[in-house]
Design an enzyme around this catalytic site. Structure first.
Site, PDB file in Angstrom:
ATOM      1  N   TYR A 183      28.580  28.883  -6.286  1.00 60.08           N
ATOM      2  CA  TYR A 183      27.606  29.273  -5.271  1.00 60.08           C
ATOM      3  C   TYR A 183      26.204  29.296  -5.904  1.00 60.08           C
ATOM      4  O   TYR A 183      26.045  29.098  -7.117  1.00 60.08           O
ATOM      5  CB  TYR A 183      27.976  30.636  -4.676  1.00 60.08           C
ATOM      6  CG  TYR A 183      29.297  30.639  -3.939  1.00 60.08           C
ATOM      7  CD1 TYR A 183      29.688  29.554  -3.136  1.00 60.08           C
ATOM      8  CD2 TYR A 183      30.174  31.721  -4.029  1.00 60.08           C
ATOM      9  CE1 TYR A 183      30.904  29.561  -2.450  1.00 60.08           C
ATOM     10  CE2 TYR A 183      31.386  31.738  -3.348  1.00 60.08           C
ATOM     11  CZ  TYR A 183      31.749  30.658  -2.566  1.00 60.08           C
ATOM     12  OH  TYR A 183      32.946  30.670  -1.899  1.00 60.08           O
ATOM     13  N   HIS A 269      35.000  27.011  -7.641  1.00 61.65           N
ATOM     14  CA  HIS A 269      35.980  26.457  -6.697  1.00 61.65           C
ATOM     15  C   HIS A 269      36.327  25.006  -7.023  1.00 61.65           C
ATOM     16  O   HIS A 269      37.402  24.535  -6.708  1.00 61.65           O
ATOM     17  CB  HIS A 269      35.454  26.548  -5.264  1.00 61.65           C
ATOM     18  CG  HIS A 269      35.396  27.958  -4.749  1.00 61.65           C
ATOM     19  ND1 HIS A 269      36.435  28.845  -4.899  1.00 61.65           N
ATOM     20  CD2 HIS A 269      34.425  28.632  -4.084  1.00 61.65           C
ATOM     21  CE1 HIS A 269      36.104  30.003  -4.357  1.00 61.65           C
ATOM     22  NE2 HIS A 269      34.890  29.907  -3.866  1.00 61.65           N
ATOM     23  N   GLU A 270      35.389  24.272  -7.625  1.00 62.90           N
ATOM     24  CA  GLU A 270      35.646  22.848  -7.876  1.00 62.90           C
ATOM     25  C   GLU A 270      36.412  22.593  -9.173  1.00 62.90           C
ATOM     26  O   GLU A 270      36.797  21.456  -9.442  1.00 62.90           O
ATOM     27  CB  GLU A 270      34.327  22.086  -7.898  1.00 62.90           C
ATOM     28  CG  GLU A 270      33.411  22.470  -9.054  1.00 62.90           C
ATOM     29  CD  GLU A 270      32.102  21.676  -9.007  1.00 62.90           C
ATOM     30  OE1 GLU A 270      31.361  21.846  -8.031  1.00 62.90           O
ATOM     31  OE2 GLU A 270      31.848  20.906  -9.951  1.00 62.90           O
ATOM     32  N   GLN A 356      49.174  30.838   1.515  1.00 62.50           N
ATOM     33  CA  GLN A 356      49.491  30.037   2.701  1.00 62.50           C
ATOM     34  C   GLN A 356      48.810  30.510   3.980  1.00 62.50           C
ATOM     35  O   GLN A 356      48.462  29.682   4.816  1.00 62.50           O
ATOM     36  CB  GLN A 356      51.008  29.982   2.908  1.00 62.50           C
ATOM     37  CG  GLN A 356      51.666  28.925   2.034  1.00 62.50           C
ATOM     38  CD  GLN A 356      53.170  28.927   2.173  1.00 62.50           C
ATOM     39  OE1 GLN A 356      53.882  29.365   1.279  1.00 62.50           O
ATOM     40  NE2 GLN A 356      53.664  28.449   3.289  1.00 62.50           N
ATOM     41  N   ALA A 402      62.840  35.108   8.874  1.00 57.59           N
ATOM     42  CA  ALA A 402      62.644  35.457  10.286  1.00 57.59           C
ATOM     43  C   ALA A 402      63.499  36.661  10.666  1.00 57.59           C
ATOM     44  O   ALA A 402      63.021  37.608  11.296  1.00 57.59           O
ATOM     45  CB  ALA A 402      62.980  34.259  11.174  1.00 57.59           C
ATOM     46  N   ASP A 421      74.669  38.681   8.469  1.00 56.75           N
ATOM     47  CA  ASP A 421      74.508  37.390   7.783  1.00 56.75           C
ATOM     48  C   ASP A 421      75.828  37.013   7.122  1.00 56.75           C
ATOM     49  O   ASP A 421      76.542  37.884   6.617  1.00 56.75           O
ATOM     50  CB  ASP A 421      73.396  37.460   6.734  1.00 56.75           C
ATOM     51  CG  ASP A 421      72.864  36.071   6.379  1.00 56.75           C
ATOM     52  OD1 ASP A 421      71.687  35.798   6.672  1.00 56.75           O
ATOM     53  OD2 ASP A 421      73.634  35.257   5.817  1.00 56.75           O
TER      54      ASP A 421
HETATM   55  P1  NAP Z   1      59.118  18.939   5.164  1.00 57.88           P
HETATM   56  O1  NAP Z   1      57.923  19.496   4.522  1.00 57.88           O
HETATM   57  O2  NAP Z   1      59.113  18.704   6.618  1.00 57.88           O
HETATM   58  O3  NAP Z   1      59.453  17.575   4.402  1.00 57.88           O
HETATM   59  C1  NAP Z   1      60.539  16.778   4.737  1.00 57.88           C
HETATM   60  C2  NAP Z   1      60.489  15.486   3.937  1.00 57.88           C
HETATM   61  O4  NAP Z   1      61.588  14.724   4.306  1.00 57.88           O
HETATM   62  C3  NAP Z   1      59.258  14.683   4.194  1.00 57.88           C
HETATM   63  O5  NAP Z   1      58.773  14.225   2.955  1.00 57.88           O
HETATM   64  C4  NAP Z   1      59.732  13.523   5.072  1.00 57.88           C
HETATM   65  O6  NAP Z   1      58.955  12.423   4.679  1.00 57.88           O
HETATM   66  C5  NAP Z   1      61.187  13.405   4.706  1.00 57.88           C
HETATM   67  N1  NAP Z   1      62.060  13.045   5.828  1.00 57.88           N
HETATM   68  C6  NAP Z   1      62.047  13.531   7.080  1.00 57.88           C
HETATM   69  N2  NAP Z   1      63.018  12.980   7.828  1.00 57.88           N
HETATM   70  C7  NAP Z   1      63.684  12.121   7.012  1.00 57.88           C
HETATM   71  C8  NAP Z   1      64.788  11.251   7.204  1.00 57.88           C
HETATM   72  N3  NAP Z   1      65.412  11.165   8.363  1.00 57.88           N
HETATM   73  N4  NAP Z   1      65.174  10.527   6.160  1.00 57.88           N
HETATM   74  C9  NAP Z   1      64.568  10.589   4.966  1.00 57.88           C
HETATM   75  N5  NAP Z   1      63.507  11.395   4.730  1.00 57.88           N
HETATM   76  C10 NAP Z   1      63.068  12.162   5.751  1.00 57.88           C
HETATM   77  O7  NAP Z   1      60.378  19.839   4.890  1.00 57.88           O
HETATM   78  P2  NAP Z   1      60.871  20.540   3.560  1.00 57.88           P
HETATM   79  O8  NAP Z   1      60.368  19.893   2.336  1.00 57.88           O
HETATM   80  O9  NAP Z   1      62.332  20.639   3.750  1.00 57.88           O
HETATM   81  O10 NAP Z   1      60.236  21.947   3.657  1.00 57.88           O
HETATM   82  C11 NAP Z   1      60.569  22.828   4.753  1.00 57.88           C
HETATM   83  C12 NAP Z   1      59.421  23.772   5.022  1.00 57.88           C
HETATM   84  O11 NAP Z   1      59.274  24.671   3.955  1.00 57.88           O
HETATM   85  C13 NAP Z   1      58.124  23.030   5.178  1.00 57.88           C
HETATM   86  O12 NAP Z   1      57.396  23.553   6.265  1.00 57.88           O
HETATM   87  C14 NAP Z   1      57.409  23.307   3.926  1.00 57.88           C
HETATM   88  O13 NAP Z   1      56.007  23.379   4.128  1.00 57.88           O
HETATM   89  C15 NAP Z   1      57.952  24.664   3.512  1.00 57.88           C
HETATM   90  N6  NAP Z   1      57.863  24.785   2.074  1.00 57.88           N
HETATM   91  C16 NAP Z   1      56.661  24.970   1.539  1.00 57.88           C
HETATM   92  C17 NAP Z   1      56.526  25.031   0.194  1.00 57.88           C
HETATM   93  C18 NAP Z   1      55.172  25.261  -0.416  1.00 57.88           C
HETATM   94  O14 NAP Z   1      54.986  25.057  -1.563  1.00 57.88           O
HETATM   95  N7  NAP Z   1      54.179  25.689   0.319  1.00 57.88           N
HETATM   96  C19 NAP Z   1      57.617  24.904  -0.628  1.00 57.88           C
HETATM   97  C20 NAP Z   1      58.856  24.709  -0.064  1.00 57.88           C
HETATM   98  C21 NAP Z   1      58.961  24.626   1.294  1.00 57.88           C
HETATM   99  P3  NAP Z   1      59.048  10.995   5.354  1.00 57.88           P
HETATM  100  O15 NAP Z   1      59.359  11.242   6.799  1.00 57.88           O
HETATM  101  O16 NAP Z   1      57.713  10.377   5.107  1.00 57.88           O
HETATM  102  O17 NAP Z   1      60.115  10.304   4.618  1.00 57.88           O
HETATM  103 FE1  SF4 Z   2      47.751  35.397   0.907  1.00 54.73          FE
HETATM  104 FE2  SF4 Z   2      49.632  36.991   1.889  1.00 54.73          FE
HETATM  105 FE3  SF4 Z   2      50.326  34.862   0.422  1.00 54.73          FE
HETATM  106 FE4  SF4 Z   2      49.177  37.015  -0.685  1.00 54.73          FE
HETATM  107  S1  SF4 Z   2      51.182  36.912   0.289  1.00 54.73           S
HETATM  108  S2  SF4 Z   2      48.637  34.911  -1.071  1.00 54.73           S
HETATM  109  S3  SF4 Z   2      47.739  37.618   0.900  1.00 54.73           S
HETATM  110  S4  SF4 Z   2      49.283  34.825   2.401  1.00 54.73           S
END
Ligand code: NAP
Ligand code: SF4
Length: 691
Positions: A183, A269-270, A356, A402, A421
């Site tokens: 900044y 930040h960069e 996130q 959830a 569960d």
């Molecule tokens: P996702 O983010 O929706 O990724 C699914 C992957 O599978 C994509 O790369 C997609 O790419 C591929 N795909 C989809 N349909 C397919 C098919 N029929 N055949 C082959 N490839 C297919 O889902 P995810 O990795 O399972 O994650 C689930 C959720 O958890 C997501 O919302 C993710 O953001 C979250 N998550 C977040 C983090 C994080 O670090 N923030 C870590 C873990 C999970 P293409 O369709 O291009 O092939």
């Molecule tokens: Fe941000 Fe909440 Fe994740 Fe902490 S837990 S980094 S405040 S979203």
């Protein structure tokens, strides 16, 4: 030594005072006193620009004040229109709006100090009117800044002083001036952004003139009995950034110019170094504050990944700081300090450093901030879990994110909840996430939910498969179906070959993984799996030395910027891994805005190949047959790990519907596409708030 003036804590009999004696020791600033050593650090929330923003900010900050912090620092407020787009404070009429915040905080607890951060984003302002010492565009800026003339510099100084005076008029107890992060003030300090040859540029004495003058003018405007904090760039992580002796001399100069407190900040930040993501060890940067503290006499604040009271206590006890700033942890749990004081630490909803719902929102198009583990954050006026007149009998099926959120919110409101569960432990997909190196904080979320399920009297039935007829027979008033997802199995020849491993089996170590691996799917889980199977040695997230080596940080010698400048060393195992997707985009685009680049960088340094535009043809003994951008290509691999997304698991819901049982769907069972824990917890909490 700084910060030694301490009064006896009035709450000495409380367990937290015994357990965290340094945290709960008041800090005397002469004209005023902070009741303890934890403050809520500044964070832009998006409420600054929202409709009814001041009312919402008032409720948000007041809730944190009631939660026990000693001092709250607001999100950044601009002193003029060239400083940034959004909430500005430069007139008495604007000060009247800010009164809503200061009154709410002081009404909540007159002992809590509320300090306003004055933020001038300089070259990072998203306006063509942005200004800087020199017309040097930041890598992450939107515009080339206008070079300030001498007259322009005087105007900025006047505006800082006026903003501070308006903050005082608005009832704030002080101001924080941010002198870091890329900044305005910090761009005067660093040679590559300050090319001036007048008295504001060139030698170090000239480059530090502007920030010091800002402090001098601010102090002049507000008088002696008003808190003035300077946020110093104590390790900017820039190649050619600030040298250690420059940082020390700047600290001394702002001290002489009238600050009451110096707060350390790390990273522009960069800069390509993570400083707050979950992969950063807890309190990793506190030692830098400790080193600077030896040179200054005013109290010092440290920050970054300090998310639990014991971490704060340890930092203070080591003498690394006088005060500890927690920003995101206060989003995650506004009552963190009170819970620590009462000895109820197990009830703290810990910030997991995921970014996130907070920083990814701020930097991803100015969306309003909230928190993945606490969707009420910044929604205090619109999302409340009010007690019910007559509790219902509710069954929640599925104890993933959830289901856990649904069960605890419903129970908190006074419903009788049974959580069912089929697994032997709660957590669902969180139990996968916690196994990924760098995501160890998920253990805290599981601890929190386990505690709350117990303390809120939720009846827990684990290792139990829910049955629609049995649920009907038990006569529940409502059933919440949080049965989650099942991994998608792509329909390609050979998908049942022995070398194919579903991601759940890979993460849980249920099946052996070969040396040559193809990962099919490059979403969050594909990246997580790549991290897990290429990792070697201790996780950098729990070892500061490993972390420093992985990111080229030299804590010991503090070269310019704190970084070594040599390509960092990343421990890797012998695997050859290819991460692939069908889309033609660059891999990792769906990852978090503020953290995705760190994951991409780590995997690239470990030699993980990333291939886009893949069409999967078949899997056989030879490997994975594909076309890549239309060209045939065989990946000769031993293992194909399938991370191809998920589909909802809804059969129970359909059966309940058929039996006429009132049921609702949440989380992955509702919608699996792009589902993450943020959406799952938010959706379930909102549904239960209405029940
Ligand atoms: P996702 O983010 O929706 O990724 C699914 C992957 O599978 C994509 O790369 C997609 O790419 C591929 N795909 C989809 N349909 C397919 C098919 N029929 N055949 C082959 N490839 C297919 O889902 P995810 O990795 O399972 O994650 C689930 C959720 O958890 C997501 O919302 C993710 O953001 C979250 N998550 C977040 C983090 C994080 O670090 N923030 C870590 C873990 C999970 P293409 O369709 O291009 O092939
Ligand atoms: Fe941000 Fe909440 Fe994740 Fe902490 S837990 S980094 S405040 S979203």
């Amino acid at each position: 030594m700084s910060g030694s003036t301490a009064a006896t804590a009035p709450t000495a009999s409380l367990p937290g005072v015994q357990r965290y004696p340094h945290v709960f020791r008041p800090l005397d600033l002469g004209f005023t006193r902070l009741k303890n050593r934890i403050l809520m650090g500044s964070m832009h929330t998006g409420l600054e620009e929202a409709e009814h923003g001041f009312e919402r900010m008032a409720a948000y900050y007041a809730e944190r004040a009631r939660g026990g912090v000693g001092m709250v620092i607001t999100g950044g407020i601009y002193p003029n229109t060239e400083a940034g787009r959004g909430s500005k404070l430069s007139t008495p009429a604007e000060a009247a709006d800010h009164r809503k915040i200061t009154s709410a905080v002081h009404d909540a607890d007159p002992d809590v100090k509320i300090v306003m951060q004055i933020l001038h984003t300089g070259p990072l302002a998203r306006t063509p009117d942005c200004v800087a010492p020199s017309p040097v565009k930041s890598r992450i800026g939107s515009h080339t800044p206008n070079e300030l003339t001498e007259e322009g510099i005087q105007k900025q100084l006047d505006d800082f002083a006026n903003c501070a005076a308006m903050a005082k008029l608005a009832g704030y107890d002080g101001v924080e001036v941010i002198g870091s992060a890329g900044y305005l003030l910090s761009t005067f300090l660093v040679q590559k952004t300050n090319l001036r040859t007048d008295r504001w540029g060139g030698p170090w004495e000239n480059r530090m003139r502007f920030p010091v003058e800002v402090i001098r003018r601010v102090r002049e405007a507000v008088g002696p009995d008003f808190i003035v904090i300077f946020r110093i760039s104590a390790m900017d992580m820039l190649d050619g950034g600030l040298a250690w002796d420059e940082i020390v001399s700047l600290g001394k100069a702002v001290e002489a110019a009238g600050v009451n407190i110096v707060s350390t900040h790390f990273c522009w930040h960069e800069a390509p170094v993570p400083t707050i993501a979950t992969m950063v060890p807890r309190a990793a940067f506190a030692s830098v504050t400790g080193r600077l503290r030896k040179h200054l006499t005013v109290p010092m604040i440290t920050s970054n990944r300090i998310n639990m009271p014991q971490v704060a206590e340890d930092v203070l006890a080591r003498g690394d700081a006088d005060l500890v700033s927690m920003a995101r942890p206060m989003l995650a749990d506004p009552d963190l300090v009170n819970k620590a004081l009462a000895g109820r630490e197990d009830e703290i909803n810990t910030c997991i450093g995921c970014n996130q719902a907070c920083l990814d929102h701020t930097f991803g198009g100015n969306k309003q901030v909230s928190c993945l583990v606490n969707p009420r954050a910044c929604n205090e006026t619109v999302l409340n879990y009010l007690p019910v007149q007559r509790g219902k009998r509710i069954a929640v099926v599925g104890a993933g994110p959830a289901g856990l959120a649904a069960a605890t919110v419903a129970a908190q409101r006074g419903h009788q909840v049974t959580l069912i569960d089929s697994a032997v432990e709660i957590g669902g997909q969180f139990n996968l996430a916690k196994r990924i190196p760098g995501k160890e904080e998920f253990y805290e979320t599981l601890r929190y939910f386990r505690t709350m399920v117990d303390k809120l009297g939720v009846t827990l039935r684990l290792a139990t498969r829910a049955d629609a007829a049995a649920l009907k027979a038990e006569g529940f008033d409502e059933v919440v179906v949080a049965t989650g997802i099942q991994p998608r199995t792509p329909d390609i020849p050979g998908i049942d070959h022995a070398k194919v491993v579903p991601y759940i089996d890979a993460i849980l170590g249920r099946k052996p993984i070969g040396r040559r691996v193809a990962i099919m799917g490059a979403g969050g889980i594909g990246f997580d799996v790549a991290e897990l199977i290429t990792h070697a040695g201790t996780s950098g997230a729990v070892d500061i030395d490993v972390f420093a080596k992985e990111w080229g940080i030299d804590f010991k010698n503090h070269p310019r910027g704190g970084v070594t400048g040599v390509v960092p060393q990343v421990a890797k195992n012998e695997r050859q891994v290819t991460l692939m997707q069908r889309k033609a985009d660059a891999l990792g685009k769906t990852l978090g805005r503020t953290t995705g680049w760190t994951h991409r960088m780590v995997l690239q340094r470990r030699g993980v190949a990333m291939v886009a535009g893949v069409d999967y043809l078949k899997i056989d003994d030879a490997g994975l047959h594909t076309t890549v951008n239309g060209e045939p290509r065989l990946f000769e691999v031993d293992t194909v790990i399938v991370c191809a997304g998920q589909t909802p698991l809804r059969s129970l819901f359909d059966e309940l519907q058929a039996l006429g049982v009132k049921a609702s769907l949440v989380g992955g069972a509702f919608e699996a596409a792009e589902l993450d824990a943020k959406r799952a917890i938010d959706q379930a909490s909102r549904l239960m708030a209405e029940l």
